[in-house]
Motif scaffolding. Sequence first.
Motif, PDB file in Angstrom:
ATOM      1  N   ILE A  77       0.859  -1.184   0.000  1.00  0.00           N
ATOM      2  CA  ILE A  77       0.000   0.000   0.000  1.00  0.00           C
ATOM      3  C   ILE A  77       0.896   1.235   0.000  1.00  0.00           C
ATOM      4  O   ILE A  77       1.747   1.392   0.878  1.00  0.00           O
ATOM      5  CB  ILE A  77      -0.938   0.012   1.231  1.00  0.00           C
ATOM      6  CG1 ILE A  77      -1.890  -1.183   1.178  1.00  0.00           C
ATOM      7  CG2 ILE A  77      -1.697   1.331   1.329  1.00  0.00           C
ATOM      8  CD1 ILE A  77      -2.732  -1.373   2.427  1.00  0.00           C
ATOM      9  N   ASN A  78       0.728   2.099  -0.980  1.00  0.00           N
ATOM     10  CA  ASN A  78       1.539   3.306  -1.074  1.00  0.00           C
ATOM     11  C   ASN A  78       1.137   4.312  -0.005  1.00  0.00           C
ATOM     12  O   ASN A  78      -0.044   4.541   0.242  1.00  0.00           O
ATOM     13  CB  ASN A  78       1.394   3.946  -2.457  1.00  0.00           C
ATOM     14  CG  ASN A  78       1.982   3.097  -3.543  1.00  0.00           C
ATOM     15  OD1 ASN A  78       2.938   2.344  -3.333  1.00  0.00           O
ATOM     16  ND2 ASN A  78       1.420   3.185  -4.739  1.00  0.00           N
ATOM     17  N   MET A  79       2.145   4.891   0.614  1.00  0.00           N
ATOM     18  CA  MET A  79       1.953   5.922   1.617  1.00  0.00           C
ATOM     19  C   MET A  79       3.309   6.558   1.866  1.00  0.00           C
ATOM     20  O   MET A  79       4.310   6.106   1.302  1.00  0.00           O
ATOM     21  CB  MET A  79       1.384   5.339   2.912  1.00  0.00           C
ATOM     22  CG  MET A  79       2.274   4.301   3.560  1.00  0.00           C
ATOM     23  SD  MET A  79       1.563   3.464   4.992  1.00  0.00           S
ATOM     24  CE  MET A  79       0.707   4.717   5.853  1.00  0.00           C
ATOM     25  N   GLU A  80       3.369   7.562   2.680  1.00  0.00           N
ATOM     26  CA  GLU A  80       4.653   8.145   3.053  1.00  0.00           C
ATOM     27  C   GLU A  80       4.635   8.478   4.528  1.00  0.00           C
ATOM     28  O   GLU A  80       3.696   9.111   5.013  1.00  0.00           O
ATOM     29  CB  GLU A  80       4.939   9.422   2.260  1.00  0.00           C
ATOM     30  CG  GLU A  80       6.263  10.031   2.634  1.00  0.00           C
ATOM     31  CD  GLU A  80       6.386  11.493   2.251  1.00  0.00           C
ATOM     32  OE1 GLU A  80       7.049  12.221   3.006  1.00  0.00           O
ATOM     33  OE2 GLU A  80       5.805  11.911   1.238  1.00  0.00           O
ATOM     34  N   ASN A 124      -0.165   9.023   9.175  1.00  0.00           N
ATOM     35  CA  ASN A 124      -0.036   8.778   7.749  1.00  0.00           C
ATOM     36  C   ASN A 124      -0.889   7.580   7.380  1.00  0.00           C
ATOM     37  O   ASN A 124      -0.871   6.557   8.072  1.00  0.00           O
ATOM     38  CB  ASN A 124       1.434   8.530   7.394  1.00  0.00           C
ATOM     39  CG  ASN A 124       2.285   9.732   7.738  1.00  0.00           C
ATOM     40  OD1 ASN A 124       2.374  10.669   6.978  1.00  0.00           O
ATOM     41  ND2 ASN A 124       2.875   9.717   8.922  1.00  0.00           N
ATOM     42  N   LEU A 125      -1.631   7.726   6.281  1.00  0.00           N
ATOM     43  CA  LEU A 125      -2.612   6.722   5.903  1.00  0.00           C
ATOM     44  C   LEU A 125      -2.390   6.249   4.470  1.00  0.00           C
ATOM     45  O   LEU A 125      -1.914   6.986   3.621  1.00  0.00           O
ATOM     46  CB  LEU A 125      -4.024   7.310   5.990  1.00  0.00           C
ATOM     47  CG  LEU A 125      -4.395   8.010   7.291  1.00  0.00           C
ATOM     48  CD1 LEU A 125      -5.673   8.804   7.110  1.00  0.00           C
ATOM     49  CD2 LEU A 125      -4.536   6.995   8.399  1.00  0.00           C
ATOM     50  N   ALA A 161      -6.729  -0.840   4.879  1.00  0.00           N
ATOM     51  CA  ALA A 161      -6.028   0.420   5.101  1.00  0.00           C
ATOM     52  C   ALA A 161      -4.917   0.218   6.118  1.00  0.00           C
ATOM     53  O   ALA A 161      -4.973  -0.687   6.949  1.00  0.00           O
ATOM     54  CB  ALA A 161      -6.999   1.485   5.598  1.00  0.00           C
ATOM     55  N   VAL A 162      -3.902   1.070   6.025  1.00  0.00           N
ATOM     56  CA  VAL A 162      -2.774   1.051   6.951  1.00  0.00           C
ATOM     57  C   VAL A 162      -2.603   2.456   7.515  1.00  0.00           C
ATOM     58  O   VAL A 162      -2.685   3.439   6.780  1.00  0.00           O
ATOM     59  CB  VAL A 162      -1.474   0.609   6.242  1.00  0.00           C
ATOM     60  CG1 VAL A 162      -0.271   0.808   7.135  1.00  0.00           C
ATOM     61  CG2 VAL A 162      -1.568  -0.839   5.801  1.00  0.00           C
ATOM     62  N   SER A 163      -2.374   2.530   8.814  1.00  0.00           N
ATOM     63  CA  SER A 163      -2.093   3.794   9.491  1.00  0.00           C
ATOM     64  C   SER A 163      -0.755   3.676  10.201  1.00  0.00           C
ATOM     65  O   SER A 163      -0.508   2.693  10.891  1.00  0.00           O
ATOM     66  CB  SER A 163      -3.165   4.116  10.540  1.00  0.00           C
ATOM     67  OG  SER A 163      -4.442   4.144   9.978  1.00  0.00           O
ATOM     68  N   LEU A 164       0.091   4.664  10.017  1.00  0.00           N
ATOM     69  CA  LEU A 164       1.338   4.783  10.769  1.00  0.00           C
ATOM     70  C   LEU A 164       1.238   6.086  11.543  1.00  0.00           C
ATOM     71  O   LEU A 164       1.205   7.171  10.951  1.00  0.00           O
ATOM     72  CB  LEU A 164       2.548   4.793   9.832  1.00  0.00           C
ATOM     73  CG  LEU A 164       2.860   3.462   9.185  1.00  0.00           C
ATOM     74  CD1 LEU A 164       3.902   3.635   8.079  1.00  0.00           C
ATOM     75  CD2 LEU A 164       3.376   2.476  10.228  1.00  0.00           C
TER      76      LEU A 164
END
Length: 147
Positions: free
Chosen positions: A61-64, A101-102, A111-114
């Motif tokens: 999953i793209n995120m930054e 960051n999501l 979904a991923v949350s950092l």
Amino acid sequence: MVSAPVVAKERGMNINEVRQTPRGVYEGYIRLEVRTENSRRTVAGTVFSDGKPRMIQVKDINMEAEFAPHMLYVVNEDRPGFIGALGQLLGEAGVNIATMNLGRTGPGGEAVSLIAVDEPVPDAVLEKVRTLPQVKWASRLAFHTES
């Protein structure tokens, strides 16, 4: 980083290194994929022009996200109300969010949350996060960062 291949070999890990010419928006990045009998995990990162490393992909999953000493990693169903419920839970527990960051596979998907926080998330709070209806996985992350 120089001794990483030696340490990995000593621990029985198989390492495949692939070098390609730069493509896409990143001049250089590293992608780690870990496979076990039961699962597959991926994470990719790069170093931006400011010299700070960033995670740019988690679970494909793209995120930054910048690395922070204390982080919360959450995998959840992408549904309305999740961010508010998580923020309220952390706020009521006195856990201050520094950054969030999501990323997601698509509307309604995974979904991923950092989330960077000021202090480690206490065990009791982590257990409450895990009980939120949309949460599939939640864990603490800790990184040594240099200024």
